[in-house]
Scaffold this active site. Structure first.
Site, mmCIF file in Angstrom:
data_model
loop_
_atom_site.group_PDB
_atom_site.id
_atom_site.type_symbol
_atom_site.label_atom_id
_atom_site.label_comp_id
_atom_site.label_asym_id
_atom_site.label_seq_id
_atom_site.Cartn_x
_atom_site.Cartn_y
_atom_site.Cartn_z
ATOM 1 N N HIS A 1 54.782 -23.493 78.297
ATOM 2 C CA HIS A 1 56.108 -23.023 78.706
ATOM 3 C C HIS A 1 56.022 -21.562 79.110
ATOM 4 C CE1 HIS A 1 57.613 -21.281 74.574
ATOM 5 N NE2 HIS A 1 56.337 -21.088 74.725
ATOM 6 N N GLU B 1 55.415 -23.648 66.051
ATOM 7 C CA GLU B 1 54.862 -23.210 67.336
ATOM 8 C C GLU B 1 53.464 -22.605 67.154
ATOM 9 O OE1 GLU B 1 57.407 -21.307 70.516
ATOM 10 O OE2 GLU B 1 56.231 -19.575 69.884
ATOM 11 N N CYS C 1 55.290 -13.677 76.245
ATOM 12 C CA CYS C 1 55.725 -15.066 76.440
ATOM 13 C C CYS C 1 56.469 -15.279 77.754
ATOM 14 C CB CYS C 1 56.563 -15.543 75.267
ATOM 15 S SG CYS C 1 55.587 -15.700 73.758
ATOM 16 N N HIS D 1 51.192 -24.035 73.442
ATOM 17 C CA HIS D 1 51.140 -24.094 71.987
ATOM 18 C C HIS D 1 50.706 -25.481 71.534
ATOM 19 C CE1 HIS D 1 53.220 -20.254 71.508
ATOM 20 N NE2 HIS D 1 54.085 -20.662 72.425
ATOM 21 N N HIS E 1 52.113 -20.104 79.130
ATOM 22 C CA HIS E 1 51.139 -20.236 78.037
ATOM 23 C C HIS E 1 51.462 -21.523 77.283
ATOM 24 C CE1 HIS E 1 54.692 -18.485 76.198
ATOM 25 N NE2 HIS E 1 54.247 -18.890 75.012
ATOM 26 N N HIS F 1 51.234 -32.299 76.760
ATOM 27 C CA HIS F 1 50.506 -31.856 77.945
ATOM 28 C C HIS F 1 51.420 -31.679 79.164
ATOM 29 C CE1 HIS F 1 47.088 -32.698 75.411
ATOM 30 N NE2 HIS F 1 46.408 -31.896 76.207
#
Length: 150
Positions: free
Chosen positions: A16, A136, A25, A31, A29, A75
């Site tokens: 996201h 996260e 952020c 998680h 990137h 994914h």
């Protein structure tokens, strides 16, 4: 009969970006999310029911969460559709990437609200969503509790 809470845990990988954010952020990137789903209900007391003694079969809960969350978000890259990230999202889509456009900033907080709504709508009668925990990172998570949202 006693109310019992049961929890099933899930994991998925999602990318996201937070448009307009003032830190790292803002960049795309990902998680390794961990989602804990806790439901509450009364164990089945009918001895002739194959689910006798269960609040809900873990397999049934797994099916709901996998279909509405894990299989969709795993994914994938999530962007807020109401930001300029839409241009990037469309470019990624044309290159065969799995992109999800949402109407919210894709923070853990907003994602856990979205997930709660999806799960609640699929639970069988007599079973309620008690809480969600979306982790996260190793040290950061968001929680949703039904009691806070009544």
């Amino acid at each position: 009969m006693s109310k019992i809470r049961i929890t099933k845990q899930f994991s998925f990988e999602t990318g996201h970006a937070l448009f307009g954010y003032d830190g790292k952020c803002k960049n795309v990137h990902g998680h390794s999310y961990k989602l804990s789903v806790t439901v509450i209900g009364t164990p089945i007391t009918d001895r002739n029911n194959v689910k006798f003694g269960m609040v809900i079969d873990f397999t049934d809960l797994k099916k709901i969460v996998k279909e509405d969350i894990v299989d969709i978000f795993d994914h994938a890259t999530v962007f807020n559709a109401t930001t300029p990230h839409l241009e990037l999202a469309n470019e990624l889509k044309t290159r065969g990437h799995h992109v999800i456009l949402v109407d919210y900033q894709p923070t853990s907080e907003n994602m856990v609200i979205d997930f709660a709504q999806k799960i609640k709508s699929r639970l069988p009668e007599g079973i309620a969503l008690h809480s969600l925990r979306l982790q996260e990172t190793e040290s950061s998570f968001a929680e949703w509790f039904a009691s806070d949202n009544a």
